[in-house]
Design a protein around this motif. Structure first.
Motif, PDB file in Angstrom:
ATOM      1  N   ARG A   1       0.815  -1.216   0.000  1.00 27.82           N
ATOM      2  CA  ARG A   1       0.000   0.000   0.000  1.00 27.82           C
ATOM      3  C   ARG A   1       0.849   1.267   0.000  1.00 27.82           C
ATOM      4  O   ARG A   1       0.357   2.351  -0.322  1.00 27.82           O
ATOM      5  N   ASP A   2       2.114   1.141   0.403  1.00 28.04           N
ATOM      6  CA  ASP A   2       3.000   2.311   0.430  1.00 28.04           C
ATOM      7  C   ASP A   2       3.652   2.570  -0.922  1.00 28.04           C
ATOM      8  O   ASP A   2       4.535   3.439  -1.030  1.00 28.04           O
ATOM      9  N   TYR A   3       3.244   1.823  -1.925  1.00 28.66           N
ATOM     10  CA  TYR A   3       3.806   1.999  -3.270  1.00 28.66           C
ATOM     11  C   TYR A   3       2.689   2.289  -4.277  1.00 28.66           C
ATOM     12  O   TYR A   3       2.326   1.440  -5.093  1.00 28.66           O
ATOM     13  N   PRO A   4       2.140   3.511  -4.224  1.00 28.63           N
ATOM     14  CA  PRO A   4       1.105   3.867  -5.208  1.00 28.63           C
ATOM     15  C   PRO A   4       1.753   4.110  -6.578  1.00 28.63           C
ATOM     16  O   PRO A   4       2.981   4.240  -6.673  1.00 28.63           O
ATOM     17  N   PRO A   5       0.963   4.191  -7.633  1.00 29.28           N
ATOM     18  CA  PRO A   5       1.528   4.517  -8.956  1.00 29.28           C
ATOM     19  C   PRO A   5       2.268   5.844  -8.914  1.00 29.28           C
ATOM     20  O   PRO A   5       1.871   6.778  -8.213  1.00 29.28           O
ATOM     21  N   LEU A   6       3.341   5.932  -9.655  1.00 31.25           N
ATOM     22  CA  LEU A   6       4.164   7.140  -9.673  1.00 31.25           C
ATOM     23  C   LEU A   6       3.493   8.243 -10.486  1.00 31.25           C
ATOM     24  O   LEU A   6       2.865   7.985 -11.514  1.00 31.25           O
ATOM     25  N   THR A   7       3.658   9.473 -10.011  1.00 30.71           N
ATOM     26  CA  THR A   7       3.202  10.615 -10.803  1.00 30.71           C
ATOM     27  C   THR A   7       4.288  10.946 -11.828  1.00 30.71           C
ATOM     28  O   THR A   7       5.428  10.475 -11.733  1.00 30.71           O
ATOM     29  N   GLU A   8       3.937  11.790 -12.797  1.00 33.40           N
ATOM     30  CA  GLU A   8       4.907  12.183 -13.823  1.00 33.40           C
ATOM     31  C   GLU A   8       6.095  12.897 -13.192  1.00 33.40           C
ATOM     32  O   GLU A   8       7.241  12.704 -13.606  1.00 33.40           O
ATOM     33  N   GLU A   9       5.833  13.751 -12.213  1.00 33.94           N
ATOM     34  CA  GLU A   9       6.916  14.470 -11.545  1.00 33.94           C
ATOM     35  C   GLU A   9       7.854  13.518 -10.820  1.00 33.94           C
ATOM     36  O   GLU A   9       9.079  13.676 -10.842  1.00 33.94           O
ATOM     37  N   GLN A  10       7.279  12.499 -10.177  1.00 33.01           N
ATOM     38  CA  GLN A  10       8.107  11.520  -9.469  1.00 33.01           C
ATOM     39  C   GLN A  10       8.959  10.704 -10.441  1.00 33.01           C
ATOM     40  O   GLN A  10      10.123  10.414 -10.163  1.00 33.01           O
ATOM     41  N   ARG A  11       8.388  10.354 -11.586  1.00 38.20           N
ATOM     42  CA  ARG A  11       9.127   9.565 -12.575  1.00 38.20           C
ATOM     43  C   ARG A  11      10.331  10.330 -13.117  1.00 38.20           C
ATOM     44  O   ARG A  11      11.363   9.737 -13.429  1.00 38.20           O
ATOM     45  N   LYS A  12      10.188  11.655 -13.232  1.00 33.71           N
ATOM     46  CA  LYS A  12      11.282  12.474 -13.755  1.00 33.71           C
ATOM     47  C   LYS A  12      12.495  12.457 -12.835  1.00 33.71           C
ATOM     48  O   LYS A  12      13.627  12.654 -13.276  1.00 33.71           O
ATOM     49  N   GLU A  13      12.253  12.216 -11.556  1.00 30.61           N
ATOM     50  CA  GLU A  13      13.333  12.257 -10.565  1.00 30.61           C
ATOM     51  C   GLU A  13      13.963  10.887 -10.331  1.00 30.61           C
ATOM     52  O   GLU A  13      14.870  10.748  -9.508  1.00 30.61           O
ATOM     53  N   MET A  14      13.490   9.818 -11.031  1.00 29.19           N
ATOM     54  CA  MET A  14      13.970   8.462 -10.796  1.00 29.19           C
ATOM     55  C   MET A  14      14.614   7.880 -12.042  1.00 29.19           C
ATOM     56  O   MET A  14      14.285   8.282 -13.168  1.00 29.19           O
ATOM     57  N   SER A  15      15.512   6.931 -11.840  1.00 25.38           N
ATOM     58  CA  SER A  15      16.128   6.213 -12.963  1.00 25.38           C
ATOM     59  C   SER A  15      15.164   5.146 -13.470  1.00 25.38           C
ATOM     60  O   SER A  15      14.176   4.816 -12.797  1.00 25.38           O
ATOM     61  N   GLU A  16      15.452   4.611 -14.648  1.00 22.88           N
ATOM     62  CA  GLU A  16      14.581   3.573 -15.218  1.00 22.88           C
ATOM     63  C   GLU A  16      14.515   2.350 -14.311  1.00 22.88           C
ATOM     64  O   GLU A  16      13.462   1.739 -14.160  1.00 22.88           O
TER      65      GLU A  16
END
Length: 513
Positions: free
Chosen positions: A311-326
């Motif tokens: 439950r602590d892993y909801p889908p990522l937002t676009e902003e969150q994806r920009k800050e993470m590696s593939e």
């Protein structure tokens, strides 16, 4: 383009971004929910895809050939072989092949100086009507007429003859030129004797004539004797003796009787013995493959219920994806997608219905009423979700329960599995299909299918509703951002005015001194 902080020195742009980030939290939650619904939809549809693949195997399992496969051995494999359908009767058959069926072939042998040029125009010497005669199934002559023009080439003529039909009729002949050996071949496309006219000269399967200055066939193509040319190979029927009955014929090099198709490859040395028996190994293999495929489906359904839910892993937002590696995104989404269908009643009901169907009695007039009588049952481990297993215990005759059942009464095995009647005598496979059909229907109501619009299924309606809420909220956010900019702009204007007034006062004070 907005620029703030010119008078105050405040980083207006960054402050508003932080304020808007707080305002966007409900929007992020809606977008995450939308993504989750889309993931659930895709997960449900994946199940339906697996069920559709499995259903194809169920259809094959209903066929009698699955349970009553036959194998045929021959004492002269090089001369006679056979294949048996499910209706073929076990036993030994005797075949003596005395003559193979052949296709008629005419050969035109050309002299070295008369080598053909297939692309040269034929000119007026062969201009006119030309006829090839063959025979239909009843022995009636069929004339195939074609015209040659002075501008035509042999390539054009060959294409016409080799076309599947001439004047709407099947020609049953083909023509070709062997340039290396300088020979022309005109041959039947089928074996056997069709010309039954006793007065026809040479009783040929193929005859030909030309209504032109020169005979195309006897002249240019060198089929000696033209219309009544003696073929290099006659078209004849296969001749054989079956179980002591002589003088039997077939236009083809095969013969079908009692569900068995005998194939003639050569003449026999006396009589060949062919033995038809039930191919129990093939039936066991097909049933085993079915069990394995069924277990794969159960594993797939069961896995959706055994996955952990993070439950602590909801889908990522676009902003969150920009800050993470593939790689980080991949690992996050692996946990975010885990347990999407956990506890879904559609899946748990499907597992229950599939499992319980195997235990039920099939009321029929066959030898078997329960799956367990074939040595097939669900595993004892309830965590397996109702997977099937085949008992490999060997009896005193050296066979498993399944092998013994298939060998003794394959028809009853088929009845147990695939009796299509309704009620208590409905076959196990039909009951399984009924359960799967219900599951597919429930999934389509919840998740739709590839061609469905959002209004046609539950998750689609939720996604559509969220799209509308997201669009309305984005309009609201734009209004809020505009309001923040107006407020900060007003503040900057006020500060600028105060700065101007302060400068003026200081200027007056300096003049007084």
């Amino acid at each position: 383009m907005r620029i703030g902080g010119l008078a105050s020195g405040i980083d207006t742009d960054n402050i508003i971004k932080e304020l808007m980030a707080a305002e966007r939290l409900p929007l992020d939650k809606m977008e995450q929910n939308k993504t989750k619904y889309e993931w659930q939809r895709d997960a449900f549809r994946d199940i339906n895809t697996k069920i559709a693949e499995f259903d194809k195997m169920i259809l094959d399992m209903k066929l009698s050939k699955t349970y009553e496969t036959k194998k045929v051995s021959s004492s002269q494999e090089s001369a006679v072989t056979a294949t048996g359908s499910s209706s073929a009767m076990n036993g030994t058959y005797s075949f003596e092949v005395k003559q193979l069926a052949t296709a008629e072939v005419h050969v035109g042998t050309l002299t070295p100086e008369n080598k053909l040029n297939l692309n040269a125009k034929l000119g007026t010497d062969y201009e006119g009507t030309h006829t090839i005669t063959t025979y239909d199934e009843k022995g009636k002559a069929i004339e195939f007429k074609f015209e040659i023009k002075s501008t035509d080439t042999l390539n054009d003529v060959f294409k016409t003859i080799n076309s599947k039909e001439i004047d709407g009729k099947k020609s049953n002949v083909r023509i070709s030129y062997d340039e290396i050996n300088n020979k022309v071949f005109l041959e039947a496309t089928r074996t056997g004797k069709y010309n039954t006219d006793p007065i026809a000269v040479n009783n040929n399967e193929i005859s030909f004539s030309s209504n032109s200055v020169n005979n195309l066939f006897s002249g240019l193509l060198s089929f000696s004797g033209a219309k009544d040319a003696i073929p290099a190979q006659k078209g004849v029927n296969a001749k054989f003796t079956y179980n002591g009955v002589p003088d039997l014929e077939s236009k083809n090099n095969n013969y079908t009787l009692n569900g068995i198709t005998f194939q003639f490859n050569d003449v026999t040395d006396k009589a060949a013995k062919l033995t038809v028996t039930s191919d129990t190994d093939a039936a066991v293999k097909k049933i085993t493959e079915f069990v394995d495929k069924y277990n794969e489906l159960v594993d797939a359904l069961n896995a959706t219920q055994n996955e952990a839910k993070y439950r602590d892993y909801p889908p990522l937002t676009e902003e969150q994806r920009k800050e993470m590696s593939e790689k980080e995104i991949e690992l996050w989404e692996e946990k975010a997608k885990s347990g999407l269908l956990k506890g879904e009643s559609i899946v748990t009901s499907a597992l229950f219905d599939m499992r319980s169907g195997w235990y039920e009695k099939v009321e029929n007039d066959g030898a078997f009423s329960f799956l367990s009588e074939l040595g097939i049952s669900t595993t004892r481990d309830y965590l397996d979700g109702g997977k099937l297993e085949i008992d490999q215990t060997i009896n005193k005759d050296g066979k498993t329960k399944l092998e013994a059942a298939l060998e003794s009464d394959p028809a009853s095995v088929q009845k147990l599995f695939s009796n299509s009647n309704e009620g208590t005598d409905r076959g196990l496979l039909n009951r399984l299909q009924d359960a799967l059909k219900q599951t597919v229907g429930k999934i389509e109501a919840r998740a739709g299918k590839g061609t469905s619009t959002l209004d046609n299924y539950t998750l689609g309606k939720r996604v559509k509703s969220l799209d509308e809420q997201i669009a309305a909220f984005e309009d609201r956010l734009k209004q809020i951002e505009d309001r923040y900019w107006r407020q900060f702009t007003a503040m900057e204007q006020a500060i600028s005015m105060m700065n101007n007034q302060s400068s003026m006062l200081m200027s007056f004070g300096g003049n007084g001194m």
